[in-house]
Every structure is written in C-alpha cells, then in structure tokens.
Scaffold this motif. Structure first.
Motif, PDB file in Angstrom:
ATOM      1  N   ASN B  67       1.049  -0.683   0.446  1.00 26.38           N
ATOM      2  CA  ASN B  67      -0.143   0.533   0.174  1.00 26.38           C
ATOM      3  C   ASN B  67       0.735   1.206  -0.028  1.00 26.38           C
ATOM      4  O   ASN B  67       0.645   2.212  -0.682  1.00 26.38           O
ATOM      5  N   GLN B  68       1.566   0.974   0.921  1.00 25.38           N
ATOM      6  CA  GLN B  68       2.108   2.601   0.907  1.00 25.38           C
ATOM      7  C   GLN B  68       3.580   2.837  -0.233  1.00 25.38           C
ATOM      8  O   GLN B  68       3.142   3.248  -0.708  1.00 25.38           O
ATOM      9  N   LEU B  69       4.307   1.936  -1.206  1.00 27.34           N
ATOM     10  CA  LEU B  69       4.262   1.791  -2.592  1.00 27.34           C
ATOM     11  C   LEU B  69       3.175   2.259  -2.927  1.00 27.34           C
ATOM     12  O   LEU B  69       3.374   2.952  -4.014  1.00 27.34           O
ATOM     13  N   LEU B  70       2.514   1.816  -3.391  1.00 25.95           N
ATOM     14  CA  LEU B  70       1.212   2.324  -4.281  1.00 25.95           C
ATOM     15  C   LEU B  70       0.536   3.716  -3.821  1.00 25.95           C
ATOM     16  O   LEU B  70       0.381   5.009  -4.625  1.00 25.95           O
ATOM     17  N   ILE B  71       0.860   4.683  -3.044  1.00 27.74           N
ATOM     18  CA  ILE B  71       0.738   6.020  -2.244  1.00 27.74           C
ATOM     19  C   ILE B  71       1.839   6.332  -3.050  1.00 27.74           C
ATOM     20  O   ILE B  71       2.027   7.742  -3.813  1.00 27.74           O
ATOM     21  N   GLU B  72       2.477   6.011  -2.683  1.00 23.81           N
ATOM     22  CA  GLU B  72       4.112   6.785  -3.411  1.00 23.81           C
ATOM     23  C   GLU B  72       3.984   7.111  -5.103  1.00 23.81           C
ATOM     24  O   GLU B  72       4.605   8.205  -4.893  1.00 23.81           O
ATOM     25  N   GLU B  73       3.955   5.748  -5.502  1.00 21.74           N
ATOM     26  CA  GLU B  73       3.294   5.783  -6.961  1.00 21.74           C
ATOM     27  C   GLU B  73       2.265   7.069  -7.076  1.00 21.74           C
ATOM     28  O   GLU B  73       2.604   7.985  -7.560  1.00 21.74           O
ATOM     29  N   ASN B  74       1.159   7.009  -6.376  1.00 17.90           N
ATOM     30  CA  ASN B  74      -0.037   7.692  -6.646  1.00 17.90           C
ATOM     31  C   ASN B  74       0.546   9.349  -6.848  1.00 17.90           C
ATOM     32  O   ASN B  74       0.019  10.096  -7.533  1.00 17.90           O
ATOM     33  N   ILE B  75       1.564   9.735  -5.778  1.00 16.18           N
ATOM     34  CA  ILE B  75       2.123  10.913  -5.435  1.00 16.18           C
ATOM     35  C   ILE B  75       2.915  11.553  -6.414  1.00 16.18           C
ATOM     36  O   ILE B  75       2.333  12.848  -6.554  1.00 16.18           O
ATOM     37  N   ARG B  76       3.325  10.692  -6.372  1.00 16.81           N
ATOM     38  CA  ARG B  76       4.404  10.698  -7.802  1.00 16.81           C
ATOM     39  C   ARG B  76       3.734  11.181  -9.318  1.00 16.81           C
ATOM     40  O   ARG B  76       4.209  12.132  -9.874  1.00 16.81           O
ATOM     41  N   LEU B  77       2.526  10.746  -9.414  1.00 14.52           N
ATOM     42  CA  LEU B  77       2.060  10.386 -10.653  1.00 14.52           C
ATOM     43  C   LEU B  77       1.175  11.651 -10.928  1.00 14.52           C
ATOM     44  O   LEU B  77       0.904  12.675 -11.719  1.00 14.52           O
ATOM     45  N   LYS B  78       0.722  12.538  -9.905  1.00 10.07           N
ATOM     46  CA  LYS B  78       0.391  13.319  -8.736  1.00 10.07           C
ATOM     47  C   LYS B  78       0.346  14.570  -9.470  1.00 10.07           C
ATOM     48  O   LYS B  78      -0.221  15.456 -10.168  1.00 10.07           O
ATOM     49  N   ASN B  79       1.973  14.556  -8.804  1.00 13.02           N
ATOM     50  CA  ASN B  79       2.265  15.826  -8.963  1.00 13.02           C
ATOM     51  C   ASN B  79       2.858  15.733 -11.015  1.00 13.02           C
ATOM     52  O   ASN B  79       2.945  17.264 -11.073  1.00 13.02           O
ATOM     53  N   LEU B  80       3.455  14.681 -11.495  1.00 17.83           N
ATOM     54  CA  LEU B  80       3.895  14.949 -12.545  1.00 17.83           C
ATOM     55  C   LEU B  80       2.345  15.113 -13.678  1.00 17.83           C
ATOM     56  O   LEU B  80       2.902  16.389 -14.159  1.00 17.83           O
ATOM     57  N   LEU B  81       0.970  14.954 -12.928  1.00 16.71           N
ATOM     58  CA  LEU B  81       0.413  16.327 -13.900  1.00 16.71           C
ATOM     59  C   LEU B  81      -0.180  17.139 -13.569  1.00 16.71           C
ATOM     60  O   LEU B  81      -0.566  18.176 -14.457  1.00 16.71           O
ATOM     61  N   GLU B  82       0.328  17.552 -12.553  1.00 18.41           N
ATOM     62  CA  GLU B  82       0.105  18.972 -11.850  1.00 18.41           C
ATOM     63  C   GLU B  82       1.072  19.883 -13.015  1.00 18.41           C
ATOM     64  O   GLU B  82       0.536  20.203 -13.493  1.00 18.41           O
ATOM     65  N   ASN B 141       8.866  -1.123 -10.900  1.00 16.79           N
ATOM     66  CA  ASN B 141       8.014  -0.961 -10.402  1.00 16.79           C
ATOM     67  C   ASN B 141       7.958   0.578  -9.587  1.00 16.79           C
ATOM     68  O   ASN B 141       8.250   1.138 -10.435  1.00 16.79           O
ATOM     69  N   GLY B 142       6.548   0.865  -8.923  1.00 18.69           N
ATOM     70  CA  GLY B 142       6.309   2.454  -8.514  1.00 18.69           C
ATOM     71  C   GLY B 142       7.842   3.101  -8.435  1.00 18.69           C
ATOM     72  O   GLY B 142       7.944   4.167  -8.376  1.00 18.69           O
ATOM     73  N   ARG B 143       8.943   2.508  -7.393  1.00 17.61           N
ATOM     74  CA  ARG B 143      10.247   3.184  -6.798  1.00 17.61           C
ATOM     75  C   ARG B 143      11.709   3.113  -8.243  1.00 17.61           C
ATOM     76  O   ARG B 143      12.289   3.454  -7.758  1.00 17.61           O
ATOM     77  N   GLY B 144      11.124   2.270  -9.116  1.00 11.00           N
ATOM     78  CA  GLY B 144      12.142   1.820 -10.479  1.00 11.00           C
ATOM     79  C   GLY B 144      12.656   0.723 -10.836  1.00 11.00           C
ATOM     80  O   GLY B 144      11.178  -0.099 -11.154  1.00 11.00           O
ATOM     81  N   ILE B 145      13.345   0.934 -11.372  1.00 15.79           N
ATOM     82  CA  ILE B 145      13.709  -0.482 -12.611  1.00 15.79           C
ATOM     83  C   ILE B 145      13.686  -1.933 -11.253  1.00 15.79           C
ATOM     84  O   ILE B 145      14.493  -1.926 -10.751  1.00 15.79           O
ATOM     85  N   ILE B 146      14.203  -3.174 -12.192  1.00 15.08           N
ATOM     86  CA  ILE B 146      13.661  -3.990 -11.310  1.00 15.08           C
ATOM     87  C   ILE B 146      14.485  -5.232 -11.913  1.00 15.08           C
ATOM     88  O   ILE B 146      15.898  -6.079 -12.017  1.00 15.08           O
ATOM     89  N   GLY B 147      14.204  -5.288 -13.496  1.00 12.13           N
ATOM     90  CA  GLY B 147      15.767  -5.817 -14.373  1.00 12.13           C
ATOM     91  C   GLY B 147      14.880  -6.253 -16.069  1.00 12.13           C
ATOM     92  O   GLY B 147      13.813  -5.404 -16.231  1.00 12.13           O
ATOM     93  N   VAL B 148      15.434  -7.557 -16.561  1.00 13.82           N
ATOM     94  CA  VAL B 148      15.308  -8.198 -17.688  1.00 13.82           C
ATOM     95  C   VAL B 148      14.148  -9.535 -17.997  1.00 13.82           C
ATOM     96  O   VAL B 148      15.289  -9.959 -17.007  1.00 13.82           O
TER      97      VAL B 148
END
Lengths: 168, 275
Positions: B67-82, B141-148
């Motif tokens: 949940n924490q990760l999703l909230i972080e990602e939502n906030i980041r995306l909302k900021n981008l939208l703004e 994922n929401g915080r960055g890259i994982i791999g290939v």
C-alpha cells in the motif's frame, strides 16, 4: 519398495522443500544461506548400487537448481560429494573394513562424524561458489563465502541429525 | 573388445560420474551466458506453481508495504499531472493531435520468488507467454527498475535482476544527458554501480539517476537511484556507487514494459548499418 527406500524418498522431498522454502531465504548477516539439503548424502546408507546413488544425488542437486535458478551448480557439487563420499569416509575412519551394510552416521564416533560432514560440506560449498563466481579474480570472496556458509551448514546439519535421528 | 568391456565394467561408476558432471557443467555454462535460453530455471509449471502457493501465504505480511508503494507512486504521478497542466496552459495555440499512438504497454505481475543475496540473482513472476510476456522486456515498479525478462513459460517468467553480474542497463544522469551503464559488483543489494560515465560529466553526491532513452527495453526517465559516493582516478570516474530507490529485498507487484515500437526501431537500425 521396502521401508528404507520410502524413508529416503521422504527425506529427499522433505530436504528439498526445507531448503527452498526456509533455508534459501534465511540471509543470515545479509548473505549466508546454509545448504542443508546435502544432509541426504550423509544419511544415505552404503549399498552396492552406487549408480542409483549417483543419479539420485545428481537429481537432488538439480531439484534445488530448478528452484533457485542456478543452472547446474548444485547438481555438479552434490554429484561430486556423492562420488567422493566413500573414499573420504575411509580416510576419516582410517580403516578399510568398515561394516558398510550396517553403516549409520550415528554409529560413527562423534568427532569423526563431524570431520566427515565438514570435509564433504566444505568441498561441496567450494564447488558451488567457484561455479557461481566462475572466475578466480574473486578467489577471496569464494573462500570466505565457502568457510562462513560451511560453518552454519555443518552446525545445522549436526543439530538436525542429533535431534531427529535415533541413536543406535 | 573383451578388454573394452572389462574397462567399462571396472570404471562404470567413474564414467557415470563423468557423464553426469558434464551435464551439470553444461547447465552451469548455459547459466553464465546471458544470451542463451536455459533449461534449468524456475519458470516452469512445477516450481512456478509451488512458488505461487508459497507467495499466496506470504503476501498477507506485505500488504502494508505494498500500500505504501502504491501511495508513493500515486503521489508521484499526481505531481507529474500537475506539472502538465501548467505546461499546457502556457502554450495556448497548439493544435491538439488526435492521432492515437502508444509506445509502451504495461502488464502487471506479482513476484512469486525473489533472490538478492547471491552473485547472480533472478526473480520469478506469475505471468508468462499466455499473458504476452516475452524474453527481453523491461520490468519496473513504482520506485524504479527491477530487471529484464529472461525466460518464459506458459504462466511464469524469470527476471534477470539488476542485482546480477551479467545485467547491463543503460542509464543517465537526470540533470544532464550523459549516459552510463548500470552494473552490480555483487556486494550490497542496496548499492549498484555505474560505469562508462564520460569524464566531462559533472556529478556530485545525491544526483538522481534515471533510465536513459537509448535502451529499447525501458522508457526514458524511470527512476533508478541517487549517487551515494564516487572516486576519481587520473581524471576518470571510478566506482560510482548508486543507492537504489527500490528495496530489492521486498519486491511485491511489478509492471512489465513492452516497447511496441521496438521491432520497428531495430529494423530501421539494422537497415542503416547494412547500407
């Protein structure tokens, strides 16, 4: 299909599951994952049919490889210690006429049993880490990983054998 | 002939040992080569199914961090939208292009097995070729890259983690266009390294690293980490350490990125080289 075969099949499945469910995720001090599944090699009785033993040991390593995405590393190391188990035991016990049909790790004197398990474990772990790093530039990492992980593997295997097998 | 049979009989255990050892060695060599698809991996029905069962139990313990990760990602995306709103309001006379193009396609997946302490780490996810997952797709994922993605089966896929000695991912500095390559030295799972940063690039501790647009796998601008420390020798940067945004020891849900224009770009590049 006698009692002994069944016990060894259960032990095989049990040890693989224990390894991949619990011990692959221990990460003691951040990187130590004891490889306890090789206890199967120490507990398997000595029989005439060495081919079967070698093939099953190879399969044991390969099962762990499948779960931990490590190529053939565990298979190679497990097969190696399965092959040299008999010569090592002869060296450790310092005689050639052991009653191998009645062999049981609990009948061996405690110190010699530890020596036997430690030598095989260190050889096994050294093979694993050499194959994992695959270059001798990291020789120090290989040796330190081998020794640290071996210590915990031997500790857990000996505790397991003491607690879970019957004294003969 | 007699002697040959005698020889085989005498050394039959050694020969069996040798044959099996060669098979194991073959698997090991395959495992170390990045390009070859390999036979021994956890992207098959048995191991994948088993890991899924295990993960169904484990999942409940990670709900809070997920949940924490999703909230972080939502906030980041909302900021981008703004930010977008302000950009658009300045340019008022743009003709809105109604043509529909989509360059990247995202598929969500769940990590059912995760390694991060070995020298070569892999993850297993619960989506496979049935869901359109192919080898050589990026995973974030929401915080960055994982791999290939490395191998796929019908319902599972394995990921070559960025924590793998054969992982090489194109990244760049956020505040300049200097490119580098993200690698890992196998020591700390929170710290990766960057090589090939040109010496004219000005870097300092705390600079953000993002994925570069040169890679065909990842969209540009996916977060990676910040520069933790670096050394300078003979005017060259050596050993730039990156503190990852991601906690690679706790990866739950991920997104697989499919570049829909990858083949187009590859074909064009090949054509250009061949001419």
């Amino acid at each position: 299909m006698n009692n002994l075969t069944l016990i060894n099949i259960f032990r095989f499945i049990g040890l693989v599951l224990l390894q991949v469910v619990v011990f692959n995720h221990i990460n003691l001090f951040g990187f130590i994952n004891p490889l306890i599944y090789i206890a199967w090699i120490f507990l398997y009785p000595f029989r005439k049919n060495i081919s079967l033993f070698l093939i099953v040991s190879f399969a044991l390593g390969l099962c762990v490889d499948f779960f931990s995405d490590s190529g053939g590393i565990n298979a190679a190391a497990t097969l190696l210690i399965a092959y040299i188990r008999y010569p090592i035991l002869k060296i450790v016990l310092k005689r050639s006429d052991i009653d191998f049909l009645l062999f049981n790790i609990r009948t061996v004197p405690f110190g010699k049993a530890i020596a036997f398990i430690s030598v095989l474990t260190i050889i096994h772990h050294f093979t694993i880490f050499s194959f994992a790093y695959f270059s001798f530039n990291n020789f120090l990492s290989i040796v330190s990983n081998t020794l640290l992980t071996s210590f915990f593997t031997v500790l857990i295997i000996i505790l397991g054998i003491l607690l879970l097998t019957k004294k003969k | 002939m007699q002697q040959l049979l005698y020889f085989i009989k005498k050394f039959r255990f050694f020969l069996l040992f040798l044959i099996l050892q060669i098979v194991a060695f073959y698997f090991t060599v395959q495992y170390h080569s990045y390009q070859k698809s390999k036979f021994v991996n956890s992207a098959n029905a048995v191991t994948g199914g088993f890991y899924t069962k295990m993960n169904n139990i484990n999942e409940y313990f990670h709900l809070k961090t997920d949940n924490q990760l999703l909230i972080e990602e939502n906030i980041r995306l909302k900021n981008l939208l703004e930010k977008r709103v302000i950009d658009n309001s300045i340019v008022t006379t743009t003709v809105v292009d109604t043509m529909y193009t989509q360059k990247y396609e995202y598929t969500s997946a769940k990590v059912v097995n995760n390694n991060y302490t070995k020298l070569n780490n892999f993850l297993t996810i619960n989506k496979g070729s049935n869901n359109g997952i192919l080898p050589e797709l990026g995973v974030i994922n929401g915080r960055g890259i994982i791999g290939v993605i490395k191998n796929t089966s019908a319902n599972y896929a394995t990921i070559l983690s960025i924590l793998n000695s054969s992982s090489k991912i194109n990244v760049r500095l956020k505040n300049s266009n200097h490119f580098g390559t993200l690698v890992w030295n196998g020591k700390d799972y929170n710290i990766t390294q960057i090589t090939d940063i040109p010496r004219q690039a000005l870097i300092k501790e705390g600079d953000t690293i993002i994925t570069g647009g040169k890679s065909l796998l990842f969209p540009e601008g996916i977060l990676v980490g910040v520069i933790k420390d670096f050394k300078i020798q003979n005017n060259q940067y050596t050993q730039i350490n990156i503190a990852l945004f991601n906690d690679m020891s706790a990866i739950g849900h991920v997104q697989v990125v499919k570049n829909l224009e990858k083949i187009e770009q590859l074909k064009l590049e090949q054509k250009t080289v061949n001419e």
